[in-house]
Structures are given as C-alpha cells and as structure tokens.
Design a protein around this motif. Sequence first.
Motif, PDB file in Angstrom:
ATOM      1  N   VAL A  97       0.933  -1.526   0.002  1.00 50.37           N
ATOM      2  CA  VAL A  97      -0.351   0.096  -0.153  1.00 50.37           C
ATOM      3  C   VAL A  97       0.953   1.454  -0.085  1.00 50.37           C
ATOM      4  O   VAL A  97       0.727   2.120  -0.381  1.00 50.37           O
ATOM      5  N   ASP A  98       1.958   1.611   0.779  1.00 56.48           N
ATOM      6  CA  ASP A  98       3.074   2.183   0.755  1.00 56.48           C
ATOM      7  C   ASP A  98       4.042   2.607  -0.780  1.00 56.48           C
ATOM      8  O   ASP A  98       3.442   3.735  -1.307  1.00 56.48           O
ATOM      9  N   SER A 120       1.030   4.422  -2.973  1.00 59.98           N
ATOM     10  CA  SER A 120       0.705   5.456  -2.081  1.00 59.98           C
ATOM     11  C   SER A 120       1.673   6.063  -2.976  1.00 59.98           C
ATOM     12  O   SER A 120       1.924   7.565  -3.495  1.00 59.98           O
ATOM     13  N   PHE A 164      -9.106   2.371  -3.297  1.00 60.91           N
ATOM     14  CA  PHE A 164      -8.101   2.781  -2.272  1.00 60.91           C
ATOM     15  C   PHE A 164      -7.937   4.414  -3.050  1.00 60.91           C
ATOM     16  O   PHE A 164      -7.427   5.511  -2.152  1.00 60.91           O
ATOM     17  N   ILE A 210      -5.775   7.641   1.631  1.00 55.18           N
ATOM     18  CA  ILE A 210      -4.992   7.318   3.000  1.00 55.18           C
ATOM     19  C   ILE A 210      -6.065   7.621   4.185  1.00 55.18           C
ATOM     20  O   ILE A 210      -5.877   6.709   4.809  1.00 55.18           O
ATOM     21  N   GLN A 229      -8.365   6.475   4.459  1.00 56.75           N
ATOM     22  CA  GLN A 229      -9.264   4.958   4.806  1.00 56.75           C
ATOM     23  C   GLN A 229      -8.493   3.565   4.846  1.00 56.75           C
ATOM     24  O   GLN A 229      -8.938   2.964   4.921  1.00 56.75           O
ATOM     25  N   GLN A 230      -7.395   4.564   4.501  1.00 58.78           N
ATOM     26  CA  GLN A 230      -6.223   2.491   5.017  1.00 58.78           C
ATOM     27  C   GLN A 230      -6.403   2.252   5.703  1.00 58.78           C
ATOM     28  O   GLN A 230      -5.801   1.117   5.686  1.00 58.78           O
ATOM     29  N   SER A 231      -6.421   2.636   7.210  1.00 64.43           N
ATOM     30  CA  SER A 231      -6.844   1.752   8.528  1.00 64.43           C
ATOM     31  C   SER A 231      -7.928   0.882   8.688  1.00 64.43           C
ATOM     32  O   SER A 231      -7.325   0.121   9.055  1.00 64.43           O
ATOM     33  N   PHE A 235      -7.383  -1.387   5.967  1.00 68.91           N
ATOM     34  CA  PHE A 235      -6.716  -2.464   5.718  1.00 68.91           C
ATOM     35  C   PHE A 235      -5.508  -3.197   6.461  1.00 68.91           C
ATOM     36  O   PHE A 235      -5.124  -4.375   7.275  1.00 68.91           O
ATOM     37  N   LEU A 252      -4.226  -5.289   0.074  1.00 72.03           N
ATOM     38  CA  LEU A 252      -3.564  -4.151   1.155  1.00 72.03           C
ATOM     39  C   LEU A 252      -3.020  -4.124   2.053  1.00 72.03           C
ATOM     40  O   LEU A 252      -3.336  -3.521   2.488  1.00 72.03           O
TER      41      LEU A 252
END
Length: 310
Positions: free
Chosen positions: A120-121, A124, A194, A199, A201-203, A205, A213
């Motif tokens: 996921v990084d 981004s 995504f 980001i 809402q990245q939490s 995952f 992700l």
Amino acid sequence: MPSDDTLLILPDLLGVFDGATSPQKTRASVSSGRLASQAAATAVAGLSLGEDLLTLPAAAILGAINTRIAAENARQNMDGKPSTTMALAVIGAQEIRFLIIGDSSIRLNGKQILRSQKPVDDISTRNRLAVHALLAPRHADGDETERLVRRILFEGYDTAIAEGLLSAADADGLYETLLARIGALAPAEALRDFLFNGIRQQSRFANRSDHPLGFSTLNQDETSLADIIDQCLPRAGIDSIEIFSDGYFLIPEAVSIEAWEAAYAQVEAEDPRKIARFANVKGATATEFADDRSIILAEAINGLPIDHGG
C-alpha cells in the motif's frame, strides 16, 4: 513539532517505534502517532522486567503492546486507533532476537538489512508521483503543489473532485495510468477503491491478512503475524546493530550516526520533493521535513556496551 518516533534504550534491549499520525484534528493533547509509539515502548520496557523477551511468543509481546495502546487511547479519548511500527533487538548472552512490525528497519554489521515493506505504501508513492506530475505545471509555488498533493492522497480522488482540486477526467486518467503501471500490486477494484477513498481509509487494511492491501501494525487490535519479522541470530556473528525509522531515505555504507545524517543531507539536497531517486509518500517543504527520523546504533556487541543513539 514533537516527533512521532520513540526510542527505547535499556540494557540488552533496543527499539525504534514510529507512530503514524493522521492530519485530522483530534481532541487529545498528544498526536496519535506519538501516543502509540510511547505506549508501545512503555509496554515492551514493562514486559522486560518480568518476562524473557528472547523466548516469549511474538503474539504475547504484541498483545501486551496493543493492550497498552488501547488503554492510553481510552485515557486520551483519541479519535480512531493510534498505530505504530516497531523494530526491536533483544540481546541475549548467546543470541539476539529481532522483531519487526511495519517499516522500521534493522541493519546488521553494516550489510544485512531486516525490513518489512507493504504494497500500500508503494501504491501511495506511485500515486503521489502521478498526482504531482499533473499538478506541478498548474502551480508555480512548489509548497502549494505539495500541500494539494498531500490533501488529494489523504482524502482521495472523490473528495478532490468535490473540492475542485481534480476533474473527473483527471481522476479517471490517474487511475488508468496507475493501473497500467502498478496493477500487479493490487486487483483493479482494490486499487480504484484505495485511490478514490484515500489514505484516510487505509486503516481498514490494518492487520487484514485476507486483503491484498493488508499490513501488520500495532494499533490496539490483534496484530496480524503474516508479514512480521521474528528472527534469532547468533550473537557472536554480530558486531553492530542499526535500528532506524523510515525517515531515512538513503542507507549509508559506513556504520555511524554521522554517516546516516550525511546521507540524509544528501537526499535533501538531491531530491527534497521526493519525486525522483528518493520518491516517497511525502516531500519536504520550506517549513517541514518529509518525515521524522530516528536511529539507534549499537557497536561491538560482543565486546562493549551500547554505544549511542540519536
């Protein structure tokens, strides 16, 4: 601003904890990242008083940390779930245990690197490069471009369209470009979700080993063991340990804090915006570093005590 990193230096116990702070406002008196990293370091220090960290199962260590983060979160009445990475070295008489959750890292003898990175990084970072390339010609002020890019990445394309920062055509074009370039990192639907939700809402995952992700973290929930590093190596073969957070974008050849800082200065001179050789999720501005950074260096493990940290 206070760093979100916390260093733990105790006899035969070294750790770097890098908290993740959301730019959203909070009611708490401390940032979410700092709360998480301090709570994690405190939990590990407490465990070391009554447990053998060389043999204690990883799940037990991570469980104690998450319990402490949850307690501090409740005490501070924090919004969301504070999160932190951890890179830990437990130095025993015959072996050294290395335990890593997230993207803080360890280097041994100036050569062997222990590191866990999450897709996921990478997404981004590639997203930021594409958005930056789109917006830079539209804004003469580089800091304003960086501000807008950070907002678009954090809030997602849908919000950017609603706020007039991107057109619908811009967003669709960015998605198609990224799908072609990095489609191997995630299914098309997950990638679109995504990018358009951001980001923030990245939490969703976090600790989701069943999601493309997903990633392991310390955030008060049960930590997924899917991508952690838990390894013991003979102490006799290790002469230096460097534990560092991801705010260092270049790893130097020499083993010294001065070398690390010189490498950092080189990065800032060569690519301050982090859009070229050292591409990253955020770039530096006139008033902000791209990220906070911390390092602990222990030398001559088999002959001398801990040397220094910074």
